[in-house]
Design a protein around this motif. Structure first.
Motif, mmCIF file in Angstrom:
data_model
loop_
_atom_site.group_PDB
_atom_site.id
_atom_site.type_symbol
_atom_site.label_atom_id
_atom_site.label_comp_id
_atom_site.label_asym_id
_atom_site.label_seq_id
_atom_site.Cartn_x
_atom_site.Cartn_y
_atom_site.Cartn_z
ATOM 1 N N SER A 1 0.810 -1.216 0.000
ATOM 2 C CA SER A 1 0.000 0.000 0.000
ATOM 3 C C SER A 1 0.842 1.265 0.000
ATOM 4 N N THR A 2 2.081 1.133 0.399
ATOM 5 C CA THR A 2 2.910 2.329 0.459
ATOM 6 C C THR A 2 3.682 2.563 -0.839
ATOM 7 N N MET A 3 3.579 1.643 -1.785
ATOM 8 C CA MET A 3 4.301 1.842 -3.039
ATOM 9 C C MET A 3 3.505 2.747 -3.971
ATOM 10 N N VAL A 4 4.196 3.677 -4.567
ATOM 11 C CA VAL A 4 3.530 4.558 -5.514
ATOM 12 C C VAL A 4 3.662 3.935 -6.894
ATOM 13 N N THR A 5 2.550 3.715 -7.539
ATOM 14 C CA THR A 5 2.594 3.014 -8.815
ATOM 15 C C THR A 5 2.244 3.908 -9.996
ATOM 16 N N GLN A 6 1.768 5.134 -9.695
ATOM 17 C CA GLN A 6 1.280 5.962 -10.790
ATOM 18 C C GLN A 6 2.352 6.811 -11.446
ATOM 19 N N SER A 7 3.528 6.796 -10.895
ATOM 20 C CA SER A 7 4.540 7.699 -11.410
ATOM 21 C C SER A 7 5.839 6.930 -11.629
ATOM 22 N N THR A 8 6.714 7.545 -12.371
ATOM 23 C CA THR A 8 7.967 6.882 -12.677
ATOM 24 C C THR A 8 8.898 6.921 -11.477
ATOM 25 N N THR A 9 9.441 5.806 -11.146
ATOM 26 C CA THR A 9 10.494 5.776 -10.135
ATOM 27 C C THR A 9 11.820 5.885 -10.873
ATOM 28 N N LEU A 10 12.611 6.848 -10.497
ATOM 29 C CA LEU A 10 13.846 7.113 -11.216
ATOM 30 C C LEU A 10 15.035 6.736 -10.342
ATOM 31 N N PRO A 11 15.544 5.507 -10.461
ATOM 32 C CA PRO A 11 16.636 5.112 -9.582
ATOM 33 C C PRO A 11 17.894 5.924 -9.851
ATOM 34 N N GLU A 12 18.504 6.391 -8.780
ATOM 35 C CA GLU A 12 19.809 7.059 -8.867
ATOM 36 C C GLU A 12 19.822 8.247 -9.804
ATOM 37 N N SER A 13 18.679 8.846 -10.092
ATOM 38 C CA SER A 13 18.734 9.949 -11.039
ATOM 39 C C SER A 13 18.252 11.236 -10.409
ATOM 40 N N LYS A 14 18.597 12.333 -11.024
ATOM 41 C CA LYS A 14 18.239 13.636 -10.480
ATOM 42 C C LYS A 14 17.075 14.204 -11.272
ATOM 43 N N ASP A 15 16.500 15.249 -10.731
ATOM 44 C CA ASP A 15 15.389 15.906 -11.406
ATOM 45 C C ASP A 15 15.936 17.079 -12.210
ATOM 46 N N PRO A 16 15.749 17.077 -13.530
ATOM 47 C CA PRO A 16 16.284 18.179 -14.330
ATOM 48 C C PRO A 16 15.641 19.531 -14.003
ATOM 49 N N ALA A 17 14.471 19.490 -13.309
ATOM 50 C CA ALA A 17 13.743 20.738 -13.028
ATOM 51 C C ALA A 17 14.384 21.586 -11.932
ATOM 52 N N ILE A 18 15.200 21.000 -11.092
ATOM 53 C CA ILE A 18 15.846 21.812 -10.048
ATOM 54 C C ILE A 18 17.359 21.552 -10.042
ATOM 55 N N PRO A 19 18.129 22.551 -9.578
ATOM 56 C CA PRO A 19 19.588 22.372 -9.567
ATOM 57 C C PRO A 19 19.988 21.136 -8.755
ATOM 58 N N ASP A 20 21.032 20.467 -9.239
ATOM 59 C CA ASP A 20 21.511 19.242 -8.581
ATOM 60 C C ASP A 20 21.796 19.439 -7.096
ATOM 61 N N SER A 21 22.420 20.555 -6.771
ATOM 62 C CA SER A 21 22.831 20.753 -5.378
ATOM 63 C C SER A 21 21.605 20.900 -4.468
ATOM 64 N N ILE A 22 20.561 21.554 -4.984
ATOM 65 C CA ILE A 22 19.333 21.731 -4.179
ATOM 66 C C ILE A 22 18.641 20.374 -4.009
ATOM 67 N N PHE A 23 18.577 19.630 -5.106
ATOM 68 C CA PHE A 23 17.974 18.296 -5.062
ATOM 69 C C PHE A 23 18.710 17.426 -4.027
ATOM 70 N N HIS A 24 20.018 17.476 -4.075
ATOM 71 C CA HIS A 24 20.842 16.677 -3.175
ATOM 72 C C HIS A 24 20.581 17.071 -1.711
ATOM 73 N N THR A 25 20.493 18.363 -1.459
ATOM 74 C CA THR A 25 20.276 18.840 -0.086
ATOM 75 C C THR A 25 18.889 18.443 0.410
ATOM 76 N N LEU A 26 17.891 18.593 -0.461
ATOM 77 C CA LEU A 26 16.525 18.179 -0.082
ATOM 78 C C LEU A 26 16.515 16.718 0.345
ATOM 79 N N LYS A 27 17.172 15.894 -0.460
ATOM 80 C CA LYS A 27 17.206 14.453 -0.203
ATOM 81 C C LYS A 27 17.964 14.134 1.087
#
Ligand SMILES: O=c1ccn([C@H]2C[C@H](O)[C@@H](CO)O2)c(=O)[nH]1
Ligand SMILES: [Zn+2]
Length: 161
Positions: A5-31
């Motif tokens: 029930s906790t798995m999200v199935t409606q969206s793409t799971t992107l292993p080991e990848s970053k989001d092109p929409a935000i700067p890498d450093s911000i993404f890394h800090t959020l995570k």
């Protein structure tokens, strides 16, 4: 394949990848901050630790974790802990939210938190919510509008004015 029930199935799971929409450093800090914030969780009842990071519109990071209570209904999710901290520190527009749990898969915010997140999102409801697994090797990205379609918000109250 059976989904928990906790798995999200409606969206793409992107292993080991970053989001092109935000700067890498911000993404890394959020995570990293969401993963670390799990250590702040007070969850002796469920033992389910959740960490959350908010990126404010002034590029500040604010973290939170879930805080439970012997009266179980008093539990406050990590998302709402972080949101209340941010708002009472003067930040009421957010750019992104990240959460992390101890699970191998990616869990998504509960219904109450979706509504509370929506209140402080952008008008277009495009704000991204990143759902990380335990070690941050997987994430799901969805916007507020995708997580809470046809939502009720502040503007709906204005229609009676
Ligand atoms: O997205 C979620 C889902 C659950 N919880 C908390 C509430 C409770 O303390 C525990 C189990 O539901 O996890 C969160 O903090 N965020
Ligand atoms: Zn919640």
């Amino acid at each position: 394949m059976t989904y928990s029930s906790t798995m999200v199935t409606q969206s793409t799971t992107l292993p080991e990848s970053k989001d092109p929409a935000i700067p890498d450093s911000i993404f890394h800090t959020l995570k990293e901050k969401a993963i670390k914030a799990r250590n702040l969780s007070y969850s002796p009842y469920s033992k389910f630790r959740v960490g959350c990071t908010i990126l404010t519109d002034s590029d500040e990071f604010i973290v939170g974790a879930n805080v439970e209570n012997a009266s179980y209904g008093g539990a406050i999710c990590a998302e709402r802990t972080a949101i209340v901290k941010a708002v009472t520190d003067g930040h009421s527009v957010f750019k992104a939210i990240a959460i992390s749990t101890d699970l191998e898969s990616c869990a998504s915010p509960c219904g109450i938190c979706r509504q509370v997140i929506r209140e402080f999102s952008d008008k277009e409801l495009k704000m991204p919510i990143y759902m990380f697994n335990a070690d941050g090797s997987k994430f799901v990205r969805m916007t507020v509008g995708e997580l809470l379609p046809l939502s009720f918000g502040p503007d709906d109250l204005k229609s009676l004015e």
